[in-house]
Design an enzyme around this catalytic site. Structure first.
Site, short mmCIF file in Angstrom:
data_model
loop_
_atom_site.label_atom_id
_atom_site.label_comp_id
_atom_site.label_asym_id
_atom_site.label_seq_id
_atom_site.Cartn_x
_atom_site.Cartn_y
_atom_site.Cartn_z
CE1 TYR A 276 -2.22 -3.74 -0.22
CE2 TYR A 276 -3.71 -5.22 0.99
CZ TYR A 276 -2.75 -4.21 0.95
OH TYR A 276 -2.69 -4.01 1.93
CG ASP B 209 -4.87 -12.93 -1.27
OD1 ASP B 209 -5.97 -12.33 -0.79
OD2 ASP B 209 -3.90 -11.67 -1.62
C1 LIG Z 1 -6.64 -7.33 2.36
C2 LIG Z 1 -6.04 -7.62 1.84
C3 LIG Z 1 -5.48 -8.88 1.84
C4 LIG Z 1 -4.46 -8.52 3.54
O1 LIG Z 1 -5.57 -8.69 4.31
P1 LIG Z 1 -5.07 -8.15 5.87
O2 LIG Z 1 -5.64 -8.43 6.85
O3 LIG Z 1 -5.39 -6.57 5.54
O4 LIG Z 1 -3.74 -8.32 6.45
C5 LIG Z 1 -4.22 -9.69 1.26
N1 LIG Z 1 -4.65 -9.94 -0.44
C6 LIG Z 1 -5.89 -9.00 -0.45
C7 LIG Z 1 -6.67 -9.92 -2.15
C8 LIG Z 1 -6.33 -7.74 0.71
O5 LIG Z 1 -7.86 -7.64 -0.26
#
Ligand SMILES: *Cc1c(COP(=O)(O)O)cnc(C)c1O
Length: 437
Positions: A146, A246
């Site tokens: 995600y 990420d």
């Molecule tokens: C929550 C999340 C996002 C998105 O972040 P937002 O601030 O909600 O746009 C992206 N990558 C990961 C791994 C996340 O947990």
């Protein structure tokens, strides 16, 4: 009563995350929050067992962060970042460079996690264009992953997951099988085979490989073997693709060490940070890149990096983030996470024997009880009220990611609530759309 009127208006006119306006799920009216607790309008208190979607690492309304925001607000709440810079941005960039793994000291400030992922992908594509390879524009991601809700992020999140409705709208990227070799088990080389095959076959089209290191959170609550990241690094080096980690969910000690990649002693070329960056006090994220990535982009045409949101490097958010990073630096959060892991493990492992429970796993300050079927919404509500613990289960996961400052008594209360919920009978009604966290 005013409170009833707020709830009434909310039900009819305001969308909530992943929710229907026609049959809106129950929401609770909150009045304030401090430490690990949320105070409701009726005076009841709930322990925030999910750190308000994993960001409130130091607890709600931490005095040092509130003070930093207050001080900054007296001087300058916002200023466009085009043509200006300011102390909060530079102070934060320096702190981030000191916090980040070696070499990732070039920073792009984004206004949310999703945007920082978009920026990372654009950086990778612009990097290859600058090297004379505009054909390298696909991103390889992992099933079970995600990366956010904006279009490009949706296109990088598991295509069979929550965004299937928009499938046709999105350019198709590449997806390797979900890493199945669990964290803590012996490494199984077969685990990275699909990744290897895809890179073999499509290497020349791939701009970057992206993953959530070690912890696939919002989609799968999967803790996978750190060795996978080392394989990924090797395959990227061999094929010329950039590696993007990420760390928005897993970074800043959620899994124990400062970054989830530290489990593997591997570093990426680009990294995203968000969620706990401001300790969950303001929205802010950052994309960090190596000098090689930044210099290559700068030597290309255009030399500019083509992104620039209105609220880029918002001074209030930067001040909050610097205060948050100072808190992370001031005490041993890795030890906090390890302690929380131990407390959860000793209280939750026994749930494995329950008939509706498939698996129980803990890693750092993350505890997951995977069930065959989720109990009903009314049972979930009932457990929250009865224990005074805010849980937000999704799919088949009852989980907690509590504030990293939670004490043993707090973890005990959360574990009791989770135990109660996991013991309730599974729901018989068909699952609704409550797919996401
Ligand atoms: C929550 C999340 C996002 C998105 O972040 P937002 O601030 O909600 O746009 C992206 N990558 C990961 C791994 C996340 O947990």
């Amino acid at each position: 009563m005013q409170e009833e009127r707020y709830l009434e208006y909310d039900r009819s006119f305001i969308w909530h995350p992943y929710a229907s306006l026609k049959s809106p799920p129950r929401v609770r009216l909150a009045r304030s929050a401090s430490g690990v607790e949320i105070e409701l309008a009726d005076g009841r208190r709930l322990v925030d067992a999910v750190s308000s979607w994993w960001c409130v690492a130091h607890g709600h309304n931490h005095p040092a962060i509130v003070e930093a925001i207050r001080r900054q607000s007296e001087r300058m709440c916002h200023l466009m970042f085009g043509g200006f810079t300011h102390e909060p941005a530079v102070e934060l960039a320096q702190r981030l460079a000191a916090f980040a793994p070696g070499g990732l000291d070039r920073v792009f400030f984004a206004d949310s996690g999703s945007i920082s992922v978009e920026v990372a992908a654009k950086m990778a594509i612009q990097y290859h264009a600058a090297l004379g390879h505009p054909e390298r524009r696909r991103i390889l991601a992992l099933k079970g992953g995600y990366h956010g809700d904006t279009s490009l992020c949706m296109a990088l999140s598991d295509p069979d997951g929550m965004h299937t409705l928009f499938k046709g709208l999105m350019t198709s990227h590449l997806f390797a099988d979900k890493p199945t070799c669990p964290f803590g088990d012996e490494w199984d080389p077969g685990c990275a085979r699909s990744l290897e095959n895809l890179i073999d076959e499509h290497g020349r089209e791939i701009a970057a490989v992206i993953c959530e290191p070690v912890l696939q959170a919002a989609n799968a609550m999967n803790f996978y073997h750190p060795r996978y990241l080392r394989e990924m690094r090797r395959l990227c080096d061999e094929s010329g693709a950039l590696l993007v980690f990420d760390e928005i969910a897993a970074g800043l000690h959620r899994t124990g060490p400062r970054w989830a990649q530290d489990h593997a002693s591997t570093t990426p070329d680009i990294m995203t940070v968000g969620k706990a960056l401001t300790g969950g006090h303001m929205t802010l994220a950052a994309t960090l890149a190596s000098a090689r990535v930044a210099d290559t982009i700068s030597n290309g045409r255009p030399s500019a990096f083509m992104h620039g949101p209105t609220f880029m490097a918002n001074p209030l958010a930067c001040a909050a983030a610097s205060a948050s990073l100072d808190l992370f630096a001031a005490s041993d959060y890795a030890a906090n996470a390890r302690r929380i892991e131990g407390w959860f493990a000793s209280r939750l492992m026994q749930l494995k024997d329950l008939p509706n429970v498939v698996d129980v796993r803990t890693l750092g300050a993350v505890a997951v009880v995977e069930v065959r079927r989720m109990p009903s919404q009314s049972d979930i509500s009932d457990v929250i009220d009865a224990h005074g613990v805010w849980l937000r289960p999704f799919c088949n996961f009852i989980y907690s990611m509590p504030p990293l400052v939670s004490d043993e008594r707090t973890i005990d209360r959360i574990a009791c609530a989770i135990g109660d919920l996991a013991s309730r009978p599974p729901d018989v009604a068909p699952m609704d759309s409550d797919f996401h966290e």
